[in-house]
Write an enzyme that holds these catalytic residues in place. Structure first.
Site, short mmCIF file in Angstrom:
data_model
loop_
_atom_site.label_atom_id
_atom_site.label_comp_id
_atom_site.label_asym_id
_atom_site.label_seq_id
_atom_site.Cartn_x
_atom_site.Cartn_y
_atom_site.Cartn_z
N PHE A 129 0.86 -1.19 0.00
CA PHE A 129 0.00 0.00 0.00
C PHE A 129 0.89 1.23 0.00
O PHE A 129 1.76 1.36 0.85
CB PHE A 129 -0.91 0.02 1.23
CG PHE A 129 -1.83 1.22 1.25
CD1 PHE A 129 -2.99 1.23 0.50
CD2 PHE A 129 -1.52 2.34 2.01
CE1 PHE A 129 -3.83 2.35 0.49
CE2 PHE A 129 -2.35 3.46 2.00
CZ PHE A 129 -3.51 3.46 1.25
N ASP A 214 9.23 2.55 1.46
CA ASP A 214 8.06 3.24 1.99
C ASP A 214 8.02 2.95 3.48
O ASP A 214 7.63 1.86 3.89
CB ASP A 214 6.79 2.74 1.28
CG ASP A 214 5.52 3.42 1.81
OD1 ASP A 214 5.57 4.00 2.90
OD2 ASP A 214 4.49 3.33 1.11
N LYS A 243 2.94 9.98 8.26
CA LYS A 243 2.32 9.51 9.50
C LYS A 243 3.04 10.03 10.75
O LYS A 243 2.84 11.17 11.13
CB LYS A 243 2.18 7.99 9.48
CG LYS A 243 1.15 7.52 8.42
CD LYS A 243 0.58 6.14 8.68
CE LYS A 243 -0.65 5.88 7.82
NZ LYS A 243 -0.38 5.19 6.57
#
Ligand SMILES: *Cc1c(COP(=O)(O)O)cnc(C)c1O
Length: 392
Positions: A129, A214, A243
């Site tokens: 993702f 990532d 995040k």
């Protein structure tokens, strides 16, 4: 009638008006233990005094000027990221998706400027993702992300996660980069073994291609190192983060070596809000706390405690849970019953967890969670599991 908020989320019937540390309060004063941390975002919990203070101070000074000018807070944040990572340079964004878009653009531009404009394809992994833009759903390629949104962007090649032979076979003279989450998050907390990361680094070096990580979910102290790849001893060429870096304020970044970033000259990329004074004030304060050895050591100690207690929990509820996996405070409990049933049973016990792929519930708590809160979390999950068993 369509709700005024576009109904793209199946929301839980919960809503919070205040947060404090690892706790969220609803309007009726009920307290929920937040083991989801806003999906790995609230690394220092809610309303951390140091973050509130820098944000309030900056709010009275200056909100926005544009990247037409130097932004001191952005410079300070970039300096801190460079000091504590493999990176030589940083592009600051507002989100994870934007960070990964920058990673892909940078990798292609690198080859373009280095006499290999045919090298455009990015190898990615099943179950990954990377965000919700057309580019990043094309990158991940999963049916549930892409259905109905075509035509997708070409230039992404998908291989099974952790399959070195398939990865090697997928490399050709068009390959620009390999892009991977060292620990898949949405995919269900699936760590890539260290030797896989090392193997990827070797393949990239042999073939002159770039390695993109990532670390949007697994980075920023989550695993007990500032970034998860540090456990393997190898480094990427480019890395997307977001995040946790903002501790709850929208913030992300694309980090790179000087070599990988060499094509990104003036005018090649930009963002109106990326690197704004407010976000970077918070990001700098998060870095000051999370990047210290003392803090990261505490994360590992807390993680050991949580992991040990979860093993006990799983052993005593074999009809509800299967196993726990992950690293540090990025843990996934694979469920025997439907994971959403466990998440919902948790709500009844006033504990928040996050569903993930592979029938997992994710635990991504604030990294400064206390030992008592860890014990309380396991006690509440124990009650939730007992309630589920009563209905089996
Ligand atoms: C959350 C996440 C993203 C997307 O970040 P946004 O801020 O939602 O755009 C990308 N990659 C990973 C691994 C993530 O966990």
């Amino acid at each position: 009638m369509i709700p005024s908020v576009l109904p793209t989320y199946a929301r839980a019937p919960l809503s919070f008006v205040r947060g404090e540390g690892s706790w969220l309060m609803d309007a009726d004063g009920r307290r929920y233990l937040d083991m989801g941390g806003g999906i790995a975002v609230n690394v220092l919990g809610h309303a951390h005094p140091a973050l509130v203070s820098v944000l309030q101070d900056q709010a009275t000074q200056l909100w926005h000027t544009s990247n037409l000018y130097n932004i001191p807070n952005q410079q300070a944040l970039a300096d801190k990221l460079v000091e504590h990572t493999f990176a030589d340079t940083v592009f600051v964004t507002n989100s994870g998706t934007e960070s990964m878009e920058c990673c892909v653009k940078m990798a292609r531009k690198y080859h373009y400027e280095n006499g290999a404009p045919e090298r455009v394809s990015i190898i990615t992994f099943e179950g990954s993702f990377h965000g919700r833009s057309i580019g990043m759903i094309s990158a991940a390629g999963a049916e549930k992300l892409i259905k109905g949104f075509g035509p997708l962007l070409p230039g992404f090649v998908h291989v099974p996660f952790g399959d070195h032979a398939a990865l090697e076979a997928a490399i050709d003279d068009k390959t620009a980069a390999i892009m991977v989450e060292p620990i898949q998050g949405e995919g269900g907390i699936v760590p890539l073994p260290d030797q896989c990361l090392k193997g990827m680094r070797d393949l990239c070096d042999q073939h002159g291609i770039l390695l993109i990580f990532d670390e949007i979910q697994c980075g920023m102290g989550r695993t007990g190192k500032l970034f998860a790849h540090e456990w393997s001893g190898i480094e990427p060429d480019i890395m997307g983060i977001a995040k946790g870096i903002g501790g709850g304020f929208p913030l992300g970044a694309c980090l790179a070596t000087e070599k990988a970033a060499s094509g990104m000259v003036a005018g090649s990329h930009g963002s109106t809000y990326g690197g704004n004074p407010l976000a970077c004030a918070v990001g700098g304060a998060v870095m000051d706390i999370v990047s210290t050895d003392a803090f990261l050591g505490e994360v590992s100690a807390k993680a050991g405690r949580l992991r040990q207690r979860l093993e006990g929990l799983i052993a005593s509820h074999p009809d509800v849970f299967v196993t726990v996996r992950g690293v540090g405070l990025m843990l996934g409990i694979e469920c025997k019953v439907t994971n959403l049933d466990v998440v919902n049973a948790g709500y009844d016990q006033q504990i928040l967890t996050v569903p993930g792929g592979a029938n997992v519930i994710r635990l991504l708590p604030p990294l400064n969670i206390s030992n008592d809160e860890i014990d309380e979390a396991v006690a509440r999950l124990d009650k939730a599991a007992t309630a589920i068993e009563a209905n089996l």
